[in-house]
Scaffold this motif. Structure first.
Motif, PDB file in Angstrom:
ATOM      1  N   TYR A   7      -5.119  -1.523  -6.473  1.00 11.71           N
ATOM      2  CA  TYR A   7      -5.638  -0.208  -6.088  1.00 11.71           C
ATOM      3  C   TYR A   7      -5.026   0.201  -4.755  1.00 11.71           C
ATOM      4  N   ALA A   8      -4.918   1.517  -4.553  1.00 16.10           N
ATOM      5  CA  ALA A   8      -4.393   2.047  -3.302  1.00 16.10           C
ATOM      6  C   ALA A   8      -4.896   3.468  -3.113  1.00 16.10           C
TER       7      ALA A   8
ATOM      8  N   VAL B  17      -9.570  -0.312   0.459  1.00 19.16           N
ATOM      9  CA  VAL B  17      -9.074  -1.286  -0.504  1.00 19.16           C
ATOM     10  C   VAL B  17      -9.351  -2.681   0.045  1.00 19.16           C
ATOM     11  N   ARG B  18      -9.856  -3.556  -0.822  1.00 19.37           N
ATOM     12  CA  ARG B  18     -10.105  -4.947  -0.433  1.00 19.37           C
ATOM     13  C   ARG B  18      -9.329  -5.883  -1.356  1.00 19.37           C
ATOM     14  N   GLU B  19      -8.681  -6.868  -0.749  1.00 17.77           N
ATOM     15  CA  GLU B  19      -8.039  -7.935  -1.522  1.00 17.77           C
ATOM     16  C   GLU B  19      -8.746  -9.242  -1.196  1.00 17.77           C
ATOM     17  N   ASP B  20      -9.280  -9.887  -2.213  1.00 24.28           N
ATOM     18  CA  ASP B  20     -10.089 -11.102  -2.055  1.00 24.28           C
ATOM     19  C   ASP B  20      -9.331 -12.292  -2.640  1.00 24.28           C
TER      20      ASP B  20
ATOM     21  N   ILE C 284       0.853  -1.170   0.000  1.00 20.69           N
ATOM     22  CA  ILE C 284       0.000   0.000   0.000  1.00 20.69           C
ATOM     23  C   ILE C 284       0.895   1.227   0.000  1.00 20.69           C
ATOM     24  N   PRO C 285       1.133   1.877  -1.150  1.00 20.10           N
ATOM     25  CA  PRO C 285       2.098   2.961  -1.221  1.00 20.10           C
ATOM     26  C   PRO C 285       1.779   4.132  -0.320  1.00 20.10           C
ATOM     27  N   ALA C 286       0.507   4.326   0.055  1.00 22.56           N
ATOM     28  CA  ALA C 286       0.139   5.508   0.820  1.00 22.56           C
ATOM     29  C   ALA C 286       0.302   5.329   2.314  1.00 22.56           C
ATOM     30  N   LEU C 287       0.980   4.293   2.753  1.00 22.41           N
ATOM     31  CA  LEU C 287       1.150   4.053   4.177  1.00 22.41           C
ATOM     32  C   LEU C 287       1.888   5.196   4.850  1.00 22.41           C
ATOM     33  N   THR C 288       2.993   5.659   4.244  1.00 22.05           N
ATOM     34  CA  THR C 288       3.807   6.696   4.862  1.00 22.05           C
ATOM     35  C   THR C 288       3.320   8.057   4.405  1.00 22.05           C
TER      36      THR C 288
END
Length: 624
Positions: free
Chosen positions: A236-237, A198-201, A6-10
């Motif tokens: 997606y992120a 964001v969901r990862e299935d 998830i690039p937007a973590l920081t």
């Protein structure tokens, strides 16, 4: 192999800054800004205490020095910062991972009064961590009195009241009977009283998991099936909703790209029934411009800011296709949280990094590294001796070594080792051109740069050319193994959950990185020729391997194959496996054991000295 999915973590907010100095030493700092948005970064200096020149130092061989920076200090007294937020009352919350609790991550609230201890918000039978895209990120979000977080055990989202910590968290998402559905990087949507995330299935396929942006109703008291908002691409992120709730921005990208190769920033308009429509590609959609936008964020006036590396190759802040040239000033700051409460006790033992520039195999081209000389206020080596060197190849491989306080490095340097942290070609932080040196050349450029860095330090008289060791984790472990298999520079190595078989990695790894190596390696011939496991006859020096048995990024079979092959060849080799550890070690006892065993392994096999610490070494095949 080392990056967050998830690039937007920081993120950098107007009120606080995360000084990311290493997994083992970091700080959360409260800043008093001016009236403008804070955009300037700063670094904290390492305060060095003076050494009394009248105190006579002990003379002892490099590597044998006694140091108060023990493996217990490195592993047990430190915590990892995983993100932060603020509630409606301006109280600071953060996520800390605790090695002393087997790596359990807990949301913590700042103390009510100065001098008091922070308050744990997460109940003892919960742990906050998402496994989305394997590396996670964006584990929790706060708005008003409501906290929403991803629970590690079942990967469901839970809602919790901040003011009523006695009440148990309530599940928001369905129970699918395992950890097959993960959520990350969510935001509140006040207009529709819902949570967008964001969901990862992975219910149908782990290697081909379906990633989407979904919404989850907050008004219902029972868990409901999420509602699809955006889908169709591989990843997606960073879903971000504007202040009025009329628009949503997000980042998406598809195979074979990684988000730092090529990505797209989209904006969609939210209809009266909550659907996303009239979508616009803001950045990344022009095939003539190579860029990787990230970090979208709406201002209070509804302006969209983001970061992208178009044209210059360096990430800069933009406002929708307009460059934001505003600057601000920091007028004060104070430390609110530190990962290690004891780090300042050892100032006089700290080695300060020197940024070095060294030539590569390409004429006129250079690479970079941080060099740390041996430093101990109590010891010095005998005249004429040069120290052993431990070279670290960072993971990623599109990651970065940083010249900041890292107690792991200080563990080595305070015992008389020289240490160098290499930013080989392909590392981030030096622009797109530098990153792309590794495209099609992983296992070549990184290996050559690490070898050239070591030889540069030998030629300059800073280290002992007969005592060169190399270490690395994940992708850095691959560079370590490749350097030992294909070059004759290092005398011993340590691989932490490293890659020995590129073909096996491609076949078994998770979706996020399933095509990563295609850009880095190339065709089938390259996959074979750059896999150390296929050339065990080339290995000629001792190796120690460390591996978590629950690793889904680099399977335990990789380390076992290397170990068995080297054992059969007759080389000194050791394999340490950890139950319950995944990709990266989180338990204090395992972090400590790994650090100490590397030190003793190198000392016994190439060091020509006895370590000062009392450590029982593991069995080394073909040695004892």
């Amino acid at each position: 192999m080392g990056f967050s999915g998830i690039p937007a973590l920081t993120r950098h907010y107007a009120f606080c800054y995360f000084a990311s100095v290493s997994p083992f030493s970091s700080s959360l700092i409260h800043i008093t800004p001016s009236t403008k948005l804070l955009t300037r970064k700063f670094s904290l200096p390492i305060r060095m205490s003076s050494t009394n020149p009248n105190v006579k130092k002990h003379i002892a061989p490099y590597g044998s020095w006694k140091s108060p920076i023990t493996a217990d200090i490195v592993s047990g007294s430190t915590k990892r910062l995983g993100g932060f937020s603020v509630d409606s009352l301006g109280r600071l919350f953060w996520l800390e991972s605790r090695p002393t609790e087997s790596g359990r991550a807990v949301i913590v609230k700042e103390p009510g009064k100065p001098g008091e201890d922070p308050i744990d918000v997460t109940p003892k039978d919960f742990a906050v961590r998402t496994l989305a895209q394997e590396y996670g990120g964006g584990d929790f979000c706060i708005q008003g009195d409501i906290l929403i977080f991803s629970n590690y055990k079942d990967q469901r989202l839970y809602k919790q009241s901040i003011s009523s910590l006695d009440s148990a968290p309530l599940p928001l998402t369905p129970d699918y009977g395992g950890r097959s559905v993960c959520y990350a990087d969510g935001v509140f949507d006040s207009r529709f009283n819902r949570y967008v995330t964001v969901r990862e299935d992975q219910r149908e396929s782990g290697i081909n998991a379906i990633t989407t942006i979904v919404s989850i109703a907050l008004s219902s008291n029972s868990d409901q099936e999420p509602r699809l908002l955006v889908g169709g691409n591989d990843f997606y992120a960073s879903p971000r909703i504007d202040p009025k709730g009329d628009r949503i921005a997000w980042i998406e990208w598809g195979h074979p790209n990684m988000p730092w190769d090529r990505s797209e920033l989209w904006v969609g308009y939210i209809s009266e029934n909550g659907d996303v429509q009239n979508r616009i590609c803001v950045a990344g959609g022009d095939p003539t411009i190579v860029e990787s936008p990230t970090e979208p964020l709406w201002s209070s006036q509804g302006e969209l800011y983001f970061v992208t590396d178009r044209k210059s190759g360096f990430w800069n802040i933009y406002k929708w296709v307009t460059l934001d040239d505003q600057r601000t000033e920091v007028i004060d700051f104070k430390i609110m949280w530190s990962s290690s409460s004891v780090s300042e006790m050892y100032n006089s033992y700290y080695s300060r990094p020197e940024l070095i520039k060294f030539p590569t195999d390409v004429p006129g081209q250079y690479a970079y590294a941080y060099f740390y000389p041996p430093t101990n206020t109590d010891f010095q080596a005998s005249h004429g001796e040069t120290p052993p060197l431990l070279l670290r190849s960072h993971g990623g491989p599109t990651a970065e070594a940083r010249g900041c306080l890292n107690l792991t490095i200080q563990y080595w340097t305070s015992r008389g080792w020289a240490y160098v942290d290499v930013n080989y070609g392909g590392s981030t932080g030096y622009g797109r051109g530098y990153r792309e040196r590794l495209l099609g050349n992983w296992g070549i450029v990184d290996v050559n740069d690490c070898c050239n860095c070591a030889k540069f330090l030998v030629d300059s008289g800073r280290v002992d050319g007969e005592r060169l060791c190399i270490t690395g984790s994940s992708a850095g472990g691959y560079t370590t193994l490749a350097a030992l298999a294909f070059k004759d520079v290092f005398k011993a190595g340590a691989s932490l959950y490293g890659i020995g078989d590129l073909q096996l990695l491609r076949a078994e790894t998770h979706k996020f990185e399933s095509h990563y190596t295609d850009n880095l390696v190339g065709d089938e011939k390259a996959y074979f020729e750059r896999s150390p496991i296929n050339f065990v006859d080339h290995f000629s020096c001792p190796i120690i391997l460390f591996q978590g048995l629950e690793d889904k990024v680099v399977s335990p079979d990789q380390a076992r194959k290397i170990y068995q092959a080297l054992k059969e060849k007759g080389l000194p080799v050791a394999l340490v496996e950890y139950e319950g550890e995944q990709h990266g070690f989180r338990r204090a006892e395992n972090i400590k054991f790994t650090l100490e065993q590397q030190m003793v392994f190198f000392a016994r096999l190439v060091g020509r000295f006895d370590v000062a610490d009392e450590v029982t070494p593991v069995n080394i095949d073909n040695f004892e």
